[in-house]
Design an enzyme around this catalytic site. Structure first.
Site, short mmCIF file in Angstrom:
data_model
loop_
_atom_site.label_atom_id
_atom_site.label_comp_id
_atom_site.label_asym_id
_atom_site.label_seq_id
_atom_site.Cartn_x
_atom_site.Cartn_y
_atom_site.Cartn_z
N ASP A 70 42.52 28.43 50.38
CA ASP A 70 41.53 29.63 51.50
C ASP A 70 41.81 30.61 51.58
OD1 ASP A 70 39.71 29.91 52.85
OD2 ASP A 70 41.07 29.44 54.87
N ASP A 102 40.48 32.73 54.78
CA ASP A 102 41.17 33.84 56.27
C ASP A 102 42.17 32.46 56.71
OD1 ASP A 102 39.26 35.71 56.53
OD2 ASP A 102 37.80 34.39 55.05
N GLU A 108 40.73 36.70 60.20
CA GLU A 108 39.33 35.96 60.00
C GLU A 108 38.39 36.76 59.20
OE1 GLU A 108 38.01 32.79 59.88
OE2 GLU A 108 39.90 31.97 60.16
N GLY A 121 34.87 30.92 51.57
CA GLY A 121 33.04 31.28 51.91
C GLY A 121 32.99 33.21 52.08
N LYS A 136 32.72 23.84 49.90
CA LYS A 136 33.90 23.92 49.24
C LYS A 136 34.43 22.33 48.11
CE LYS A 136 36.30 27.25 51.55
NZ LYS A 136 37.29 27.69 52.33
N ASP A 181 43.04 26.08 56.23
CA ASP A 181 43.22 26.23 57.70
C ASP A 181 42.10 24.74 58.41
OD1 ASP A 181 42.00 28.44 59.67
OD2 ASP A 181 42.23 28.37 57.33
#
Length: 218
Positions: free
Chosen positions: A12, A14, A21, A102, A150, A169
């Site tokens: 991932d 962020d 973020e 995303g 995902k 996370d």
């Protein structure tokens, strides 16, 4: 000597590869952070689907291409300690490194390029700009604009992403646990108890090199 098993290792972005973020950065950049606070609360409480939350959030922020480039620069300035070393080491021993997020291009591509991850191994949500670089919209039908996106992407990629390890996370990353070989939760930026309780391994130190010892024992 035991031969090391090779994995597709998926990160991932962020609060995993970077300490910020991205959408929060864009909201601050556009002075929309206060407007989005109630939306964030609704989404956290399950009152909005991810699709609804993404649509409202992005239509409120309406970032330009230039804004998303600025987000990419912010990514480069807030890389989690140990990230470059971790990815270089994993690639050197033969693992294939992916990004699954995303968030959007060109920001994610800027980060991937800095980390030495090939463009073909970077999977992002889709955003559209007009010829002047102004915001048009996002692809609300893309899996990454929707719940469980995902996990769906990993399934869609089939053999390309088999034998995968997901590192992330949040809840959208944890969603992949049933479709990957192992799920590593990263709490070095933000500790999330639900992720810590469910992950195969959970990291609380702000250093991505912590994943290496675990992967090398598999």
């Amino acid at each position: 000597m035991k031969r090391m098993k090779m994995y597709n290792i998926i990160f991932d972005v962020d609060s995993t590869l970077v300490t910020i973020e991205g959408l929060d950065f864009l909201a601050e950049l556009k002075n929309k952070h206060a407007d989005l606070a109630p939306l964030t609360a609704q989404a956290m409480n399950g009152q909005l689907s991810m699709r609804e939350a993404m649509e409202i959030k992005m239509n409120t922020i309406r970032p330009s291409y230039s804004d998303v480039q600025k987000m990419g620069q912010a990514y480069l300035e807030h890389v989690v300690p140990g990230t470059h070393e971790t990815i270089r080491h994993l690639q050197a021993v033969g693992h294939k490194i992916w990004i699954l997020t995303g968030n959007f291009q060109p920001a994610v591509g800027m980060l991937a390029d800095d980390l030495g991850i090939p463009p073909g191994q970077v999977i992002t949500n889709e955003i559209e700009f007009d010829k002047h670089g102004e915001y048009v919209g996002i692809n609300l039908d893309h899996p990454l604009s929707n719940n469980h996106g995902k996990a769906k992407i990993i399934q869609q990629y089939g053999k390309q992403l088999q034998n995968a390890i997901m590192i992330g996370d949040g809840a959208t990353d944890l969603d992949t646990k049933s479709v990957v070989a192992k799920f590593i939760g990263f709490g070095g930026v933000v500790f999330r108890s639900t992720i810590a309780q469910t992950a195969d391994m959970y990291i609380t130190k702000l250093d991505l090199r912590e994943v290496l010892n675990y992967i090398e024992t598999l």
